[in-house]
Scaffold this motif. Structure first.
Motif, PDB file in Angstrom:
ATOM      1  N   LEU A   1      26.361  38.679  39.008  1.00 15.76           N
ATOM      2  CA  LEU A   1      27.254  38.084  38.018  1.00 15.76           C
ATOM      3  C   LEU A   1      28.698  38.529  38.250  1.00 15.76           C
ATOM      4  N   VAL A   2      28.863  39.846  38.494  1.00 18.77           N
ATOM      5  CA  VAL A   2      30.205  40.389  38.710  1.00 18.77           C
ATOM      6  C   VAL A   2      30.856  39.704  39.912  1.00 18.77           C
TER       7      VAL A   2
ATOM      8  N   ILE B   1      31.750  36.150  39.136  1.00 15.61           N
ATOM      9  CA  ILE B   1      32.938  36.045  38.290  1.00 15.61           C
ATOM     10  C   ILE B   1      34.202  36.243  39.120  1.00 15.61           C
ATOM     11  N   ILE B   2      34.147  37.213  40.021  1.00 12.29           N
ATOM     12  CA  ILE B   2      35.327  37.456  40.853  1.00 12.29           C
ATOM     13  C   ILE B   2      35.591  36.270  41.786  1.00 12.29           C
TER      14      ILE B   2
ATOM     15  N   LEU C   1      37.164  33.662  39.689  1.00 18.20           N
ATOM     16  CA  LEU C   1      38.557  34.025  39.402  1.00 18.20           C
ATOM     17  C   LEU C   1      39.444  33.743  40.607  1.00 18.20           C
ATOM     18  N   ALA C   2      38.950  34.140  41.777  1.00 20.13           N
ATOM     19  CA  ALA C   2      39.803  34.076  42.963  1.00 20.13           C
ATOM     20  C   ALA C   2      39.892  32.666  43.528  1.00 20.13           C
TER      21      ALA C   2
ATOM     22  N   VAL D   1      40.042  29.621  39.668  1.00 21.12           N
ATOM     23  CA  VAL D   1      41.197  29.775  38.789  1.00 21.12           C
ATOM     24  C   VAL D   1      42.469  29.896  39.630  1.00 21.12           C
ATOM     25  N   GLY D   2      42.392  30.692  40.689  1.00 18.53           N
ATOM     26  CA  GLY D   2      43.556  30.874  41.539  1.00 18.53           C
ATOM     27  C   GLY D   2      43.364  30.180  42.875  1.00 18.53           C
TER      28      GLY D   2
ATOM     29  N   VAL E   1      47.619  33.420  47.781  1.00 17.82           N
ATOM     30  CA  VAL E   1      47.649  34.874  47.688  1.00 17.82           C
ATOM     31  C   VAL E   1      47.796  35.502  49.062  1.00 17.82           C
TER      32      VAL E   1
ATOM     33  N   GLN F   1      50.280  42.889  46.916  1.00 14.52           N
ATOM     34  CA  GLN F   1      49.529  41.631  46.950  1.00 14.52           C
ATOM     35  C   GLN F   1      48.395  41.686  47.965  1.00 14.52           C
TER      36      GLN F   1
ATOM     37  N   PHE G   1      45.004  41.314  48.397  1.00  7.25           N
ATOM     38  CA  PHE G   1      43.887  40.805  47.617  1.00  7.25           C
ATOM     39  C   PHE G   1      42.544  41.409  48.029  1.00  7.25           C
TER      40      PHE G   1
ATOM     41  N   LEU H   1      41.956  44.767  46.435  1.00  6.31           N
ATOM     42  CA  LEU H   1      41.731  44.561  45.000  1.00  6.31           C
ATOM     43  C   LEU H   1      40.296  44.145  44.728  1.00  6.31           C
TER      44      LEU H   1
ATOM     45  N   VAL I   1      37.244  46.223  42.820  1.00  5.45           N
ATOM     46  CA  VAL I   1      36.567  45.769  41.606  1.00  5.45           C
ATOM     47  C   VAL I   1      35.052  45.741  41.824  1.00  5.45           C
TER      48      VAL I   1
ATOM     49  N   GLY J   1      32.521  48.213  40.153  1.00  6.70           N
ATOM     50  CA  GLY J   1      31.529  47.536  39.322  1.00  6.70           C
ATOM     51  C   GLY J   1      30.123  48.005  39.664  1.00  6.70           C
TER      52      GLY J   1
END
Lengths: 328, 300
Positions: free
Chosen positions: A40-41, A44-45, A48-49, A52-53, A58, A291, A293, A296, A300, A304
């Motif tokens: 799930l984690v 979700i990432i 997001l990456a 959403v983005g 990036v 920046q 990515f 990052l 996470v 996690g």
């Protein structure tokens, strides 16, 4: 109607059967849950990456032209269909390929792996300090509600958890490092470097552990068995550290564990940054400023995964300490 | 046998009675007085947030380089600066007053969102159990397993830092706490006889949840809500401090602390004073929530 059956106020016995009652099956079940949580984690990432983005934006330098961005997108396979990207992303992550850090010129996983032990060390030292503050203080205060010690320690603990953790760190730096010069201001020079960041964690999280242990103790003290024990003539100390500690132990262990997990939710990273502690927090914030990515994302996911394992251990401890809790 | 038990119980409570009464009086006096002071402080902060221009002595955007880095309680040609001035000569007190609005706005909106999500999901999980329980709790766990600071940094570097993103990210920090607490409460409540009676008399599930379960969790929610406003405030300050939260020219207290950090050894007040303000605000919220807790405990 089934609700009535389920909520029958009869004494609940540990149920065996479908769910199983032993620690072995429980461990397996929790491991499975952990893996699902981790998936799930990662999902979700990814969302997001990639949804959403726009990852190409990036990865691209700030002054990149549209063609350059398109070329980057092709290089990373971003023009492929969504489900293909999703699949290959999962394959990469679970084979340990988190991409190359542009900033550090090495695999992102390596950079995070190097920082992880430092964060683990700091959090463990910090939470042990917090638990010692919280449990001893909480039981002593809760056993005599309204006493001077109770009111004083209570106020201190509420204050401790009202203070921004990073600000408390800065305050400790000003007092102990700049003013008195007892401890180094930041970085990791020797064993004394851990004192101030760990103390910051211990104060903030000790405050919350104190509060919860105290209220659990107050509640416990009003229960009939304490009265019975007292009327049998047991000394106060024995009632406290024998009966009450054991009966609040479950709550206490859960609180400390939950607090540890909570620490990973944020506090430790800001504190690391304040003290320039070479852990995941400092790494991540520096990566964000550059920046980077991949670092990052690796941070996470690794953090996690670590929290999931920590959760699992807390949960198992919870069952071991009080096996009256039915395995559900 | 039962008579015996009752007897022991009575004598024990009789023995305890005087001590409890004294204790209760002491804690009531202490908490009572403190409560008024902190509530008054919060009211003042609310006033700052509502009408900053009325309370701020100077323009928070007016530069005055000749009077930069004045210490607390010093005077300039403009007048007195009891909180000192920053590296551009802007009055710190005025900046703190101006920062109240956004600090409170973000914290309250984000906490409200988180409470709504957490309470709804927690009640559903606790009442229905089984699949929904596992799904919701695992979602919460996944959420908790994501170190939210790192996720926030990730999000903000993808989308660009903004107040809106903060208000989306911060509720994810609090809803699992509400869900856990409400679920645990609901698990207990649903074993009560009155729930059994409600179901037996044909109450629909939404009615059982809304009329019988919810009112019984409200005291806990209220206590938690006030505490969590403080936590969210601290989280926002942390994110702004790390440079991924609120961005200048907006002002929040967390951002003021961040602004002061490079000058920590030269001008301590720029870092310490906004932090003190933030701490007292969060402390007031905590004290207030404990007051609610006492009322809730007395009512129960």
């Amino acid at each position: 109607m089934t609700a009535v059956e389920k909520t029958s106020p009869l004494p609940v016995r540990p149920r065996r059967g479908r769910t199983g009652g032993g620690l072995g099956p429980l461990l397996l079940r929790r491991l499975r849950d952990g893996v699902i949580t981790l998936v799930l984690v990662v999902a979700i990432i990814f969302i997001l990456a990639h949804v959403v983005g726009d990852p190409a934006l990036v990865y691209a330098p700030i002054d990149a032209t549209d063609e350059e961005i398109e070329r980057i997108a092709r290089n990373f396979g971003l023009d492929r269909p969504f489900h293909e990207r999703f699949g290959s992303y999962f394959a990469d992550v679970f084979t340990g390929d988190f991409g190359e850090s542009m900033w550090q010129q090495r695999p992102a996983l390596q950079a995070v792996g190097e920082a992880l032990p430092d964060t683990v060390q700091l959090t463990l030292v910090g939470i042990v300090g917090a638990a010692v503050f919280g449990i001893i203080g909480g039981i002593l205060a809760g056993s005599r509600p309204g006493s001077l010690f109770d009111r004083g320690s209570n106020f201190l603990s509420v204050t401790a958890l009202s203070v921004p953790n990073f600000w408390l760190g800065l305050l400790l730096i000003v007092v102990f490092a700049v003013q008195f010069g007892i401890f180094p201001t930041s970085g990791r020079i020797g064993p004394s470097s851990i004192v101030l960041p760990a103390l910051t964690i211990a104060i903030v999280h000790g405050g919350r552990i104190f509060q919860l242990v105290r209220s659990a103790t107050v509640e416990e003290m009003s229960k009939p068995y304490v009265r019975v024990a007292r009327s049998k003539g047991f000394p106060h100390r024995r009632v406290l550290w024998g009966h009450v500690l054991r009966n609040t132990g479950l709550t206490t262990a859960t609180i400390a564990g939950w607090e540890y997990v909570r620490l990973w939710g944020g506090a430790v990273f800001a504190i690391e940054y304040v003290f320039a502690w070479p852990g995941i927090g400092t790494l991540t914030i520096n990566a964000a400023h550059r920046q980077d990515f991949f670092v990052l994302q690796a941070a996470v996911i690794i953090a996690g995964a670590f929290v999931i394992v920590a959760n699992l251990i807390v949960d198992l401890l919870y069952r071991v300490i009080d096996n009256r809790i039915k395995a559900s | 046998m039962p008579v015996n038990v009752v007897d022991t119980d009575r004598s024990a409570s009789r023995l305890r009675a005087p001590l409890t009464a004294v204790n209760r009086r002491l804690s009531t006096i202490a908490a009572g007085r403190a409560w008024w002071g902190f509530a008054a402080f919060l009211a003042l902060m609310a006033a700052w947030a509502i009408a900053p221009d009325f309370f701020a002595p100077y323009d928070a955007e007016r530069l005055d380089p000749r009077n930069r880095l004045l210490g607390p309680f010093s005077d300039s040609t403009l007048g007195s600066h009891w909180a000192g001035t920053d590296s551009l000569g802007i009055d710190l007190f005025s900046q703190m007053v101006q920062g109240a609005r956004l600090t409170f706005y973000i914290a309250i909106v984000a906490t409200l969102l988180g409470t709504g999500i957490g309470v709804t999901l927690g009640m559903l999980a606790g009442y229905f159990g089984g699949f929904w329980d596992r799904l919701i709790m695992r979602l919460g766990e996944a959420q908790t397993a994501m170190p939210m600071f790192l996720v926030a940094i990730l999000l903000l570097s993808l989308l660009g830092p903004s107040v809106t993103i903060l208000i989306i990210v911060l509720p994810t920090l609090v809803w699992p706490i509400f869900a856990r607490v409400v679920r645990a409460e609901t698990l207990q409540i649903k074993q009560a006889t009155y729930i059994e009676a409600a179901v037996a008399t044909g109450c629909s599930t939404p009615a059982v949840l809304g009329r019988h379960v919810l009112p019984n969790v409200v005291p806990r929610i209220l206590v938690l809500f006030v505490v969590e406003i403080g936590h969210v405030m601290l989280a926002e300050a942390g994110l702004s401090f790390l440079g991924v939260g609120v961005q200048p020219p907006d002002i929040t207290w967390g951002l003021l602390i961040a602004d002061g950090r490079p000058l920590l050894t030269v001008a301590w007040w720029l870092t310490i004073l906004p932090g003190v303000l933030l701490s007292i605000t969060v402390l007031s919220l905590n004290i207030l929530s404990r007051r609610f807790e006492q009322y809730a405990g007395a009512a129960a």
